[in-house]
Design an enzyme around this catalytic site. Structure first.
Site, PDB file in Angstrom:
ATOM      1  N   CYS A 190     -45.737 -15.197  32.331  1.00 48.31           N
ATOM      2  CA  CYS A 190     -44.659 -14.844  31.408  1.00 48.31           C
ATOM      3  C   CYS A 190     -44.374 -13.346  31.504  1.00 48.31           C
ATOM      4  O   CYS A 190     -45.091 -12.523  30.928  1.00 48.31           O
ATOM      5  CB  CYS A 190     -45.015 -15.223  29.971  1.00 48.31           C
ATOM      6  SG  CYS A 190     -43.678 -14.838  28.808  1.00 48.31           S
ATOM      7  N   CYS A 206     -43.794 -11.476  28.153  1.00 47.93           N
ATOM      8  CA  CYS A 206     -45.043 -11.232  27.410  1.00 47.93           C
ATOM      9  C   CYS A 206     -45.884 -10.160  28.098  1.00 47.93           C
ATOM     10  O   CYS A 206     -46.465  -9.303  27.430  1.00 47.93           O
ATOM     11  CB  CYS A 206     -45.838 -12.525  27.249  1.00 47.93           C
ATOM     12  SG  CYS A 206     -45.035 -13.728  26.152  1.00 47.93           S
TER      13      CYS A 206
END
Length: 176
Positions: free
Chosen positions: A130, A133
């Site tokens: 991700c 993130c």
């Protein structure tokens, strides 16, 4: 199973993982808590029972009960967040501006130093791929005073633990 037994379970073609597991287990740029927690969250995120058991046996005793719970919490919450935020980032449209409507209370009160929890979240995010993130957690840990060397060490641990899990799983599957 100990870390040494895990290393010995790796086949010859994974000699690099054997060597990297050994050197990273003593990674000097991270505190004991940061290093142990990073190993644990990486094993949990890699989803291999053999690797998880070995890593927990080796590094679990190095953490307080609160820190171990926080590491498990980081792996758990990022398992959810990485899917959700990767979706919003990749699909775009209205989704990034919509409220997530997901409970994330552990992020506010993780039970350990915020920088350590964020470092563990970064390691899980690297395994789960991700980008949003990873960028967010890297910014927080750098703002908290962690160095690029420490961030790199955590991601190196995540990559080696994940590669070990992939190798062990492949060997177990081939053995039938």
């Amino acid at each position: 199973m100990s870390l040494e037994a895990l290393r010995n379970a790796l086949p010859e073609y994974a000699k690099d993982q054997k060597l990297n597991l050994g050197s990273l287990a003593a990674e000097p740029s991270l505190t004991v808590q940061q290093r142990a927690g990073t190993f644990i969250v990486s094993a949990l995120a890699s989803r291999n029972a053999t690797v998880t058991r070995a890593i927990l046996a080796e590094f679990g005793p190095q953490l307080s009960a609160e820190a171990l719970a926080a590491a498990k919490g980081a792996a758990s919450i990022m398992g959810m967040n990485n899917i959700y935020y990767r979706f919003t980032h990749l699909v775009g449209g209205d989704y990034p501006s919509m409220p997530a409507k997901l409970r994330m209370n552990i992020m506010a009160k993780p039970g350990v130093e915020k920088a350590d929890f964020e470092l563990w979240s970064l390691a899980v995010s690297a395994i789960n791929g991700c980008g949003m993130c990873m960028e967010s957690h890297e910014k927080v840990v750098k703002h908290a005073g962690l160095t690029s060397e420490q961030v790199q060490a955590a991601v190196r641990i995540a990559s080696v633990v994940h590669a070990t899990a992939v190798t062990i799983e492949a060997e177990e599957a081939a053995a039938g």
